[in-house]
Design an enzyme around this catalytic site. Structure first.
Site, PDB file in Angstrom:
ATOM      1  N   LYS A  53      46.796  27.166  41.302  1.00 52.69           N
ATOM      2  CA  LYS A  53      47.941  28.075  41.347  1.00 52.69           C
ATOM      3  C   LYS A  53      48.322  28.293  42.805  1.00 52.69           C
ATOM      4  O   LYS A  53      47.525  28.779  43.591  1.00 52.69           O
ATOM      5  CB  LYS A  53      47.579  29.410  40.694  1.00 52.69           C
ATOM      6  CG  LYS A  53      48.745  30.352  40.544  1.00 52.69           C
ATOM      7  CD  LYS A  53      48.278  31.639  39.907  1.00 52.69           C
ATOM      8  CE  LYS A  53      49.278  32.131  38.905  1.00 52.69           C
ATOM      9  NZ  LYS A  53      48.809  33.362  38.258  1.00 52.69           N
ATOM     10  N   CYS A  72      62.819  25.891  45.223  1.00 57.66           N
ATOM     11  CA  CYS A  72      62.952  24.615  44.511  1.00 57.66           C
ATOM     12  C   CYS A  72      61.716  23.734  44.665  1.00 57.66           C
ATOM     13  O   CYS A  72      61.618  22.703  44.031  1.00 57.66           O
ATOM     14  CB  CYS A  72      64.193  23.859  44.983  1.00 57.66           C
ATOM     15  SG  CYS A  72      64.057  23.141  46.639  1.00 57.66           S
ATOM     16  N   CYS A  81      62.330  27.839  53.407  1.00 59.70           N
ATOM     17  CA  CYS A  81      63.417  26.977  52.940  1.00 59.70           C
ATOM     18  C   CYS A  81      63.936  26.111  54.081  1.00 59.70           C
ATOM     19  O   CYS A  81      64.102  26.579  55.206  1.00 59.70           O
ATOM     20  CB  CYS A  81      64.557  27.835  52.394  1.00 59.70           C
ATOM     21  SG  CYS A  81      65.975  26.879  51.845  1.00 59.70           S
TER      22      CYS A  81
END
Length: 106
Positions: A53, A72, A81
């Site tokens: 995880k 994403c 990002c």
């Protein structure tokens, strides 16, 4: 055997062959085509795959005025990002964007 009886037997044979061919085609489709899409839809393609995880935690005080995080899972600077979601959205038709955290203007 009459003419209509032999025509009926031919139709039954043709329908049986067509149904068998359709069943084999459907099974081949499910086996080879659908399996590929399941792997392509995986959210995390390559980040910390050995970890069961993936979790990142940051203190609010350490963030500064603004922090932009990837949602994403394609960013080369993950968890930050780098704009990779733009290409991901074009390829998949998705509409994911970054998570932007900033201090409230007072």
């Amino acid at each position: 055997m009459s003419m209509t009886s032999s025509v009926r037997v031919e139709w039954i044979a043709a329908v049986t062959i067509a149904a068998g061919t359709a069943a084999i085609g459907y099974l081949a489709y499910k086996r080879f085509y659908v399996k590929d899409h399941r792997n392509k839809s995986m959210v995390n393609p390559h980040i910390q795959k050995d970890n069961p995880k993936v979790v990142h935690a940051f203190d609010m005080e350490d963030l500064g005025d603004k922090a932009v995080y990837c949602r994403c899972w394609r960013s080369k600077k993950f968890p930050l990002c780098d704009g990779s979601h733009t290409k991901h959205n074009e390829e998949t038709g998705d509409n994911v964007g970054p998570l932007i955290i900033k201090k409230k203007d007072t």
